[in-house]
Design an enzyme around this catalytic site. Structure first.
Site, mmCIF file in Angstrom:
data_model
loop_
_atom_site.group_PDB
_atom_site.id
_atom_site.type_symbol
_atom_site.label_atom_id
_atom_site.label_comp_id
_atom_site.label_asym_id
_atom_site.label_seq_id
_atom_site.Cartn_x
_atom_site.Cartn_y
_atom_site.Cartn_z
ATOM 1 N N HIS A 126 0.821 -1.220 0.000
ATOM 2 C CA HIS A 126 0.000 0.000 0.000
ATOM 3 C C HIS A 126 0.851 1.264 0.000
ATOM 4 C CE1 HIS A 126 -3.124 -2.815 0.810
ATOM 5 N NE2 HIS A 126 -2.670 -3.110 2.014
ATOM 6 N N HIS A 172 -7.136 -4.648 -1.031
ATOM 7 C CA HIS A 172 -6.546 -5.972 -1.249
ATOM 8 C C HIS A 172 -7.317 -6.710 -2.332
ATOM 9 C CE1 HIS A 172 -6.273 -4.798 3.021
ATOM 10 N NE2 HIS A 172 -5.010 -5.069 2.850
#
Lengths: 331, 331
Positions: A57, A219
């Site tokens: 991320h 995700h």
């Protein structure tokens, strides 16, 4: 899989080593715990801000460490919560007499790790509090989440809490800032493609050549629905509608507006979306006083974007404007 | 084609509108000439720095406008030189008693447009000089270039010249800085994928699922060779070898080291490459005193990266450290 990787098992330690080598003036790196801390460690008279989750991320979270931002962060493997001992060591490395605030994006894996680490640190008389961020309006419960997910709004919680901590606010006061930001920030994302975690070697979900996932998680978790792709304006309208109606935001609100890239989308496409979002905000009677266009919370090389609105007041505006420096600097 | 676009013909004006809306304190936008200039216009007692080429390379060039960087820039369509009148109007908008330096990346299309615009401006008694940037070591002549191409090294020329101009240096002095940077900077890139210009709707070149293009140009021009993909370390070694042997750089050199993403590669992969490049630089006896990891010169959403080395001296180090602000800021 075409990526710049060596042994996929070494992907995270290798990129963390690169971040550390590129920022010797700013950061310390502890490979054993995949932990990055602010150079010189915590300031004992100021609250420390800590975070950590799966990798993939970036710039969240280890590239958000620095003056005015996080005190320290640790990362797990790609899309996997960090181990409890890494979380515990990060709290310990950042322990300060003024206390430690752990900011946890709301995923069950991260919460479990940080819950145990917080308990262990508390048993050693470290003054630590936890706050959960859950700004994603797309879905209520999710594949890896009870309640809403924490996504790009996380940046604003870090920025405001980091500034408040640097200004010498108490742990309770910084916690109240986290609460205020989280109560006033909402996000929704959309994916045009999946991404490929190096250790998996294949996409985390399948999407047709003409399909998009509206409300995607960072995700690759399912969002609200799968649609045929349409224009940038229509996609932006859909995100803006979902986000702005959620709290709801009201005409007259002063806001910060963010278009966050998910990793594989060029900055130009994000600005096409920003232009539409800015116009929609003005039409809704909002005043856009701060804006953020770029990558703040990504999913590896996923093509896609998220739209975030934060309602501001004088206190939050001042905190967003406070000086800060991280490895994401460009000069 | 899955992209955030509306009418492909409006892609460039739409993203430029977004850049302008997001940076009202920093930039002025003139849609008629796809031109962005520094808020408040040129300072008559200081040299203006101007650039412009095809779109698709952002943050180059319109996102490199701001204090300490460019005074103004214009863009053509994606991968197409700007029209002569846009170049001419950009020189005129940035005209200053101290003179105008036009920095042209070496492509025939851009040179033709800027040559004519420079001639027109000179005829109106504007004091304007041109400098060509050609840092790409991959190939000598190329699809769109006589001589070497100008690529990511462009950033360092802008940064150093922008700082020198802000410090009040003369046109000849700023030109000499451009020359010094260009003589001491070298770059080579590699592509893992092609990119898709919105108006074309299909990839600009074909690359097999396991192939990479070593020495690729920023418009997808052929490089030195096509290879099977290998490890990040081996690719980085190949780029480092080609770049460092070119001038050549020497043991004992103080350098700035850049890993530039081409648009679709996540920051983590760039840091995997940086870690290797940093180690190779140390092994070669260089001292890495400044580093840049991120997107400085892109090819839309192309997956890939380039490696740049700049040999520094005290003057260049000070110019790189001078304050600067552009639309690429993150806070």
């Amino acid at each position: 899989m075409k990526k710049f990787v060596n042994d996929p098992a070494q992907f995270v330690p290798e990129f963390m080593k690169g971040i550390a080598q590129a920022n010797p003036d700013l950061l310390d790196y502890t490979p054993e715990f995949q932990m990055i801390t602010r150079k010189g460690g915590p300031n004992n008279s100021k609250v420390s801000i800590v975070q950590g989750s799966g990798s993939g991320h970036e710039p969240a979270h280890v590239m958000a460490v620095g003056p005015g931002m996080l005190t320290g962060a640790c990362q797990g493997a790609v899309f996997a919560a960090p181990p409890v001992d890494a979380c515990y060591e990060t709290i310990k490395a950042c322990a300060s007499d003024a206390g430690v605030l752990v900011l946890v994006n709301n995923y069950q894996g991260d919460r479990m790790a940080w819950d145990m680490a917080t308990e262990m640190a508390t048993a050693e008389d470290i003054n630590v509090k936890q706050f959960w961020i859950n700004d994603d309006v797309a879905v209520e419960d999710s594949l890896y989440t009870v309640g809403r997910r924490g996504v790009a709004g996380n940046f604003f919680v870090i920025k405001a809490c980091g500034a408040a901590a640097d200004q010498g606010k108490s742990l309770d006061e910084v916690y109240a800032i986290a609460e205020k930001v989280n109560n006033n920030v909402r996000t929704m994302g959309v994916a045009l493609t999946s991404c490929i975690p190096p250790a998996k070697g294949t996409p985390i979900f399948e999407l047709g050549d003409d399909e998009i996932e509206v409300g995607v998680g960072i995700h690759g978790e399912p969002g609200r629905r799968r649609e045929k792709i349409h224009s940038a304006d229509k996609i932006t309208e859909e995100l803006f509608e979902a986000v702005s109606k959620d709290i709801p935001f009201n005409s007259g609100d002063r806001i910060a507006l963010m278009i966050n890239g998910l990793g594989g989308t060029p900055i130009t496409e994000l600005y096409v979306m920003y232009a539409k979002a800015h116009d929609l905000a003005e039409q809704a009677g909002f005043t856009v006083v701060r804006n953020y266009v770029g990558e703040y919370c990504t999913s590896l090389e996923m093509a896609g974007a998220s739209l975030t609105i934060l309602r501001l007041d004088a206190e939050l505006e001042a905190l967003l404007d406070a000086p800060a420096e991280t490895a994401a600097r460009i000069f």
